[in-house]
Design a protein around this motif. Structure first.
Motif, PDB file in Angstrom:
ATOM      1  N   ALA A   1      -3.555   7.784 -11.835  1.00 17.84           N
ATOM      2  CA  ALA A   1      -2.181   7.275 -11.652  1.00 17.84           C
ATOM      3  C   ALA A   1      -1.335   7.571 -12.895  1.00 17.84           C
ATOM      4  CB  ALA A   1      -2.217   5.774 -11.398  1.00 17.84           C
ATOM      5  N   PRO A   2       0.003   7.686 -12.729  1.00 14.42           N
ATOM      6  CA  PRO A   2       0.868   7.789 -13.906  1.00 14.42           C
ATOM      7  C   PRO A   2       0.775   6.496 -14.734  1.00 14.42           C
ATOM      8  CG  PRO A   2       2.088   8.213 -11.865  1.00 14.42           C
ATOM      9  CD  PRO A   2       0.746   7.693 -11.478  1.00 14.42           C
ATOM     10  N   THR A   3       1.159   6.563 -16.004  1.00 12.31           N
ATOM     11  CA  THR A   3       1.030   5.402 -16.902  1.00 12.31           C
ATOM     12  C   THR A   3       1.701   4.159 -16.334  1.00 12.31           C
ATOM     13  OG1 THR A   3       0.916   6.827 -18.834  1.00 12.31           O
ATOM     14  CG2 THR A   3       1.566   4.549 -19.216  1.00 12.31           C
ATOM     15  N   ALA A   4       2.934   4.301 -15.868  1.00 18.65           N
ATOM     16  CA  ALA A   4       3.680   3.135 -15.367  1.00 18.65           C
ATOM     17  C   ALA A   4       2.978   2.498 -14.169  1.00 18.65           C
ATOM     18  CB  ALA A   4       5.097   3.539 -14.985  1.00 18.65           C
ATOM     19  N   VAL A   5       2.373   3.332 -13.328  1.00 15.26           N
ATOM     20  CA  VAL A   5       1.670   2.817 -12.141  1.00 15.26           C
ATOM     21  C   VAL A   5       0.390   2.097 -12.559  1.00 15.26           C
ATOM     22  CG1 VAL A   5       0.603   3.453  -9.935  1.00 15.26           C
ATOM     23  CG2 VAL A   5       2.685   4.601 -10.688  1.00 15.26           C
ATOM     24  N   SER A   6      -0.295   2.625 -13.578  1.00 14.35           N
ATOM     25  CA  SER A   6      -1.489   1.936 -14.095  1.00 14.35           C
ATOM     26  C   SER A   6      -1.130   0.554 -14.630  1.00 14.35           C
ATOM     27  CB  SER A   6      -2.124   2.756 -15.235  1.00 14.35           C
ATOM     28  OG  SER A   6      -2.732   3.913 -14.733  1.00 14.35           O
ATOM     29  N   VAL A   7       0.034   0.464 -15.292  1.00 11.08           N
ATOM     30  CA  VAL A   7       0.481  -0.830 -15.830  1.00 11.08           C
ATOM     31  C   VAL A   7       0.730  -1.819 -14.688  1.00 11.08           C
ATOM     32  CG1 VAL A   7       2.322  -2.016 -17.099  1.00 11.08           C
ATOM     33  CG2 VAL A   7       1.460   0.177 -17.931  1.00 11.08           C
ATOM     34  N   VAL A   8       1.395  -1.371 -13.618  1.00 12.99           N
ATOM     35  CA  VAL A   8       1.664  -2.238 -12.459  1.00 12.99           C
ATOM     36  C   VAL A   8       0.359  -2.615 -11.759  1.00 12.99           C
ATOM     37  CG1 VAL A   8       2.778  -2.354 -10.187  1.00 12.99           C
ATOM     38  CG2 VAL A   8       3.994  -1.339 -12.109  1.00 12.99           C
ATOM     39  N   LEU A   9      -0.533  -1.636 -11.621  1.00 14.74           N
ATOM     40  CA  LEU A   9      -1.820  -1.868 -10.961  1.00 14.74           C
ATOM     41  C   LEU A   9      -2.623  -2.939 -11.701  1.00 14.74           C
ATOM     42  CD1 LEU A   9      -3.369  -0.623  -8.560  1.00 14.74           C
ATOM     43  CD2 LEU A   9      -4.375   1.021 -10.132  1.00 14.74           C
ATOM     44  N   ALA A  10      -2.697  -2.802 -13.032  1.00 16.65           N
ATOM     45  CA  ALA A  10      -3.458  -3.773 -13.832  1.00 16.65           C
ATOM     46  C   ALA A  10      -2.732  -5.104 -13.936  1.00 16.65           C
ATOM     47  CB  ALA A  10      -3.690  -3.203 -15.236  1.00 16.65           C
ATOM     48  N   GLY A  11      -1.404  -5.046 -14.059  1.00 15.71           N
ATOM     49  CA  GLY A  11      -0.631  -6.256 -14.329  1.00 15.71           C
ATOM     50  C   GLY A  11      -0.405  -7.139 -13.118  1.00 15.71           C
TER      51      GLY A  11
ATOM     52  N   LEU B   1       0.808  -1.227   0.000  1.00 15.30           N
ATOM     53  CA  LEU B   1       0.000   0.000   0.000  1.00 15.30           C
ATOM     54  C   LEU B   1       0.837   1.270   0.000  1.00 15.30           C
ATOM     55  CD1 LEU B   1      -2.905  -0.546   2.566  1.00 15.30           C
ATOM     56  CD2 LEU B   1      -3.083  -0.160   0.124  1.00 15.30           C
ATOM     57  N   ILE B   2       1.943   1.262   0.739  1.00 11.45           N
ATOM     58  CA  ILE B   2       2.709   2.496   0.962  1.00 11.45           C
ATOM     59  C   ILE B   2       3.302   3.036  -0.343  1.00 11.45           C
ATOM     60  CG2 ILE B   2       4.633   3.547   2.238  1.00 11.45           C
ATOM     61  CD1 ILE B   2       4.081   1.152   4.319  1.00 11.45           C
ATOM     62  N   PRO B   3       4.067   2.218  -1.091  1.00  9.38           N
ATOM     63  CA  PRO B   3       4.596   2.758  -2.358  1.00  9.38           C
ATOM     64  C   PRO B   3       3.500   3.119  -3.364  1.00  9.38           C
ATOM     65  CG  PRO B   3       5.094   0.408  -2.147  1.00  9.38           C
ATOM     66  CD  PRO B   3       4.588   0.871  -0.826  1.00  9.38           C
ATOM     67  N   MET B   4       2.408   2.343  -3.406  1.00  4.37           N
ATOM     68  CA  MET B   4       1.338   2.655  -4.358  1.00  4.37           C
ATOM     69  C   MET B   4       0.679   3.987  -4.017  1.00  4.37           C
ATOM     70  SD  MET B   4       1.214   0.583  -6.806  1.00  4.37           S
ATOM     71  CE  MET B   4      -0.268   1.155  -7.573  1.00  4.37           C
ATOM     72  N   TYR B   5       0.479   4.233  -2.726  1.00  2.00           N
ATOM     73  CA  TYR B   5      -0.108   5.516  -2.306  1.00  2.00           C
ATOM     74  C   TYR B   5       0.784   6.675  -2.757  1.00  2.00           C
ATOM     75  CZ  TYR B   5      -1.297   9.491   0.596  1.00  2.00           C
ATOM     76  OH  TYR B   5      -1.625  10.754   1.012  1.00  2.00           O
ATOM     77  N   MET B   6       2.090   6.524  -2.526  1.00  2.96           N
ATOM     78  CA  MET B   6       3.017   7.609  -2.869  1.00  2.96           C
ATOM     79  C   MET B   6       3.104   7.809  -4.387  1.00  2.96           C
ATOM     80  SD  MET B   6       6.086   7.171  -0.129  1.00  2.96           S
ATOM     81  CE  MET B   6       5.824   7.591   1.580  1.00  2.96           C
ATOM     82  N   LEU B   7       3.146   6.702  -5.130  1.00  2.00           N
ATOM     83  CA  LEU B   7       3.259   6.798  -6.592  1.00  2.00           C
ATOM     84  C   LEU B   7       2.055   7.533  -7.194  1.00  2.00           C
ATOM     85  CD1 LEU B   7       4.633   3.231  -7.360  1.00  2.00           C
ATOM     86  CD2 LEU B   7       5.821   5.356  -7.861  1.00  2.00           C
ATOM     87  N   ILE B   8       0.862   7.241  -6.659  1.00  2.00           N
ATOM     88  CA  ILE B   8      -0.341   7.898  -7.202  1.00  2.00           C
ATOM     89  C   ILE B   8      -0.438   9.340  -6.717  1.00  2.00           C
ATOM     90  CG2 ILE B   8      -2.870   7.866  -7.278  1.00  2.00           C
ATOM     91  CD1 ILE B   8      -2.691   4.787  -6.955  1.00  2.00           C
ATOM     92  N   SER B   9      -0.234   9.565  -5.406  1.00  2.00           N
ATOM     93  CA  SER B   9      -0.480  10.902  -4.843  1.00  2.00           C
ATOM     94  C   SER B   9       0.598  11.913  -5.230  1.00  2.00           C
ATOM     95  CB  SER B   9      -0.610  10.834  -3.314  1.00  2.00           C
ATOM     96  OG  SER B   9       0.605  10.422  -2.740  1.00  2.00           O
ATOM     97  N   ILE B  10       1.836  11.463  -5.492  1.00  3.03           N
ATOM     98  CA  ILE B  10       2.919  12.404  -5.839  1.00  3.03           C
ATOM     99  C   ILE B  10       3.001  12.616  -7.352  1.00  3.03           C
ATOM    100  CG2 ILE B  10       5.422  12.827  -5.775  1.00  3.03           C
ATOM    101  CD1 ILE B  10       5.460  11.211  -3.129  1.00  3.03           C
ATOM    102  N   TRP B  11       2.998  11.519  -8.133  1.00  2.00           N
ATOM    103  CA  TRP B  11       3.239  11.639  -9.570  1.00  2.00           C
ATOM    104  C   TRP B  11       1.976  11.513 -10.418  1.00  2.00           C
ATOM    105  CZ3 TRP B  11       6.933   9.054  -6.511  1.00  2.00           C
ATOM    106  CH2 TRP B  11       8.179   9.695  -6.444  1.00  2.00           C
ATOM    107  N   GLY B  12       0.823  11.411  -9.781  1.00  2.00           N
ATOM    108  CA  GLY B  12      -0.418  11.259 -10.539  1.00  2.00           C
ATOM    109  C   GLY B  12      -0.901  12.578 -11.137  1.00  2.00           C
ATOM    110  N   THR B  13      -2.089  12.520 -11.745  1.00  2.00           N
ATOM    111  CA  THR B  13      -2.694  13.721 -12.336  1.00  2.00           C
ATOM    112  C   THR B  13      -4.131  13.832 -11.833  1.00  2.00           C
ATOM    113  OG1 THR B  13      -3.388  12.388 -14.242  1.00  2.00           O
ATOM    114  CG2 THR B  13      -1.323  13.625 -14.469  1.00  2.00           C
ATOM    115  N   GLY B  14      -4.791  14.929 -12.134  1.00  2.00           N
ATOM    116  CA  GLY B  14      -6.201  15.084 -11.757  1.00  2.00           C
ATOM    117  C   GLY B  14      -6.389  15.056 -10.242  1.00  2.00           C
ATOM    118  N   ARG B  15      -7.382  14.296  -9.788  1.00  3.79           N
ATOM    119  CA  ARG B  15      -7.668  14.207  -8.336  1.00  3.79           C
ATOM    120  C   ARG B  15      -6.786  13.135  -7.713  1.00  3.79           C
ATOM    121  NH1 ARG B  15     -13.891  13.357  -7.406  1.00  3.79           N
ATOM    122  NH2 ARG B  15     -13.449  11.487  -8.627  1.00  3.79           N
TER     123      ARG B  15
ATOM    124  N   GLY C   1      -1.978  -4.131 -19.352  1.00  5.45           N
ATOM    125  CA  GLY C   1      -0.710  -3.413 -19.194  1.00  5.45           C
ATOM    126  C   GLY C   1      -0.316  -2.720 -20.489  1.00  5.45           C
ATOM    127  N   LEU C   2      -0.436  -3.445 -21.608  1.00  2.00           N
ATOM    128  CA  LEU C   2      -0.113  -2.862 -22.922  1.00  2.00           C
ATOM    129  C   LEU C   2      -1.103  -1.755 -23.282  1.00  2.00           C
ATOM    130  CD1 LEU C   2       1.484  -2.735 -25.529  1.00  2.00           C
ATOM    131  CD2 LEU C   2       0.167  -4.665 -26.404  1.00  2.00           C
TER     132      LEU C   2
END
Length: 370
Positions: A116-126, A19-33, A218-219
């Motif tokens: 989420a940033p693109t790379a995080v979306s890929v990890v989230l889905a994958g 949870l911790i890295p995913m929270y940071m990846l979305i909240s720091i490098w994400g877009t929108g809300r 992911g693709l």
């Protein structure tokens, strides 16, 4: 850590640490809300985890061990009362239902994916969504096979609702990322159906569907990221005619889309075909044939939203403002072609994965067939 743990406490610790890295990846490098989406993701997952921890501790008090292998061999369904077994089963499975996610616990997923940033979306889905399906098979079904069989019909019905509801919502989306995020809700319904059809073939298909979905989605998220990076636009009504500016991206996006809708020769078809054949032939759930046929309608919806999206984004009259938009560069071509190769490999020769998957599924399926 989650996929390697054979101890429930270790499994739970790894489940939480993610949870911790995913929270940071979305909240720091994400877009929108991004802060809203990151907090929503954390709260949903923590809500499920609290129930799972209660279930694990209750299980320990009853069985005296955290070892998954020992627990699976104890026959706890016959030792514990049906109320206690059912209670622990549902406490633990809530966490997996949220992570997979199943209807109606899915609302965190579109927000997390979209912001989420693109790379995080890929990890989230994958990877992350697959933890839910893995937990259902590894912990819930293998430790409480009789309880899983008793409530299988409930989960099959939820799976069918998830498939059709997710696909119907996908048809309404105008944001590329949201469209693919909602399609994940629909595809995870196939996984839930395969798991709770409780036959060896359907569970093998469900695991292959998780692998296939991870690669295809992911693709798809990587391709959305490339389109957004080149055009700075993600809204489908604001795009069009991009095949002229970026032919490589258009072709690979189309291949990923066709794989998502289950075109023969791609991993999507292999996984869905095995899941549906296994589910339809299952003898563990009454009326499973009707529910399987209803779930197959999700494939028809899938063809609709994928083809609609490809036509709107890449074909039709070109927009002048995207005339200078570049195509994929050399590095981008390397990783998107690698994804395509894996999709084709699984589609043309699924045995490369199913032979491995069956080794893990056979002992669990044997609890029902034997």
């Amino acid at each position: 850590g989650v996929f390697c743990s054979l101890d429930l406490i270790l499994f739970f610790i790894f489940w939480e640490v993610e949870l911790i890295p995913m929270y940071m990846l979305i909240s720091i490098w994400g877009t929108g809300r991004k802060e809203y989406s990151a907090i929503k993701f954390v709260l949903y997952t923590l809500f499920g985890s609290a129930f799972m921890l209660a279930g694990i501790l209750l299980l320990y008090l009853q069985a005296g061990t955290f070892d998954m292998i020992v627990l699976a061999g104890m026959g706890l369904d016959s030792i514990l009362s049906s109320m206690m077994a059912g209670g622990i089963f549902f406490l633990i499975i809530v966490a997996y239902a949220i992570k997979l996610p199943i209807f109606p616990l899915h609302t965190w997923l579109p927000d997390a994916h979209t912001d989420a940033p693109t790379a995080v979306s890929v990890v989230l889905a994958g990877v992350l969504l697959k933890m839910g399906g893995y937990g259902m098979i590894r912990v819930s079904v293998s430790i409480f096979p009789e309880t899983a069989e008793r409530y299988a019909l409930l989960f099959v019905v939820i799976a069918v609702i998830g498939v059709i509801y997710g696909a119907a919502l996908t048809l309404r989306q105008t944001d590329l990322k949201k469209l693919i995020a909602y399609s994940s809700v629909s595809h995870m319904g196939f996984v839930l159906l395969g798991i709770f059809a409780l036959s060896e073939v359907s569970m093998t298909g469900a695991v292959l569907q998780m692998v296939s979905h991870g690669v295809i989605t992911g693709l798809l998220f990587a391709m959305v990221g490339l389109v957004y990076y080149k055009t700075h636009e993600r809204s489908i009504p604001r795009l069009g005619g991009l095949v002229r500016q970026m032919p490589v991206i258009a072709v690979v996006f189309s291949i990923a889309g066709f794989a998502a809708l289950g075109l023969p020769g791609t991993s999507g078809f292999a996984a869905e075909a095995i899941t549906f054949v296994g589910s339809y032939g299952s003898t563990m759930v009454s009326g499973i044939q009707i529910y399987t046929i209803l779930a197959i309608t999700g494939v028809v919806f899938g063809a609709g939203y994928i083809l609609w999206m490809l036509r709107r984004v890449f074909y039709g009259p070109p927009w002048d403002e995207y005339n200078g938009a570049p195509d994929a560069d050399r590095l981008e071509k390397v990783y998107i072609f690698a994804f395509v190769a894996v999709i084709m490999l699984i589609g043309l020769y699924p045995a490369i994965f199913t032979n491995v998957i069956k080794m893990g599924i056979q002992p669990i399926a044997g609890m029902f067939n034997g």
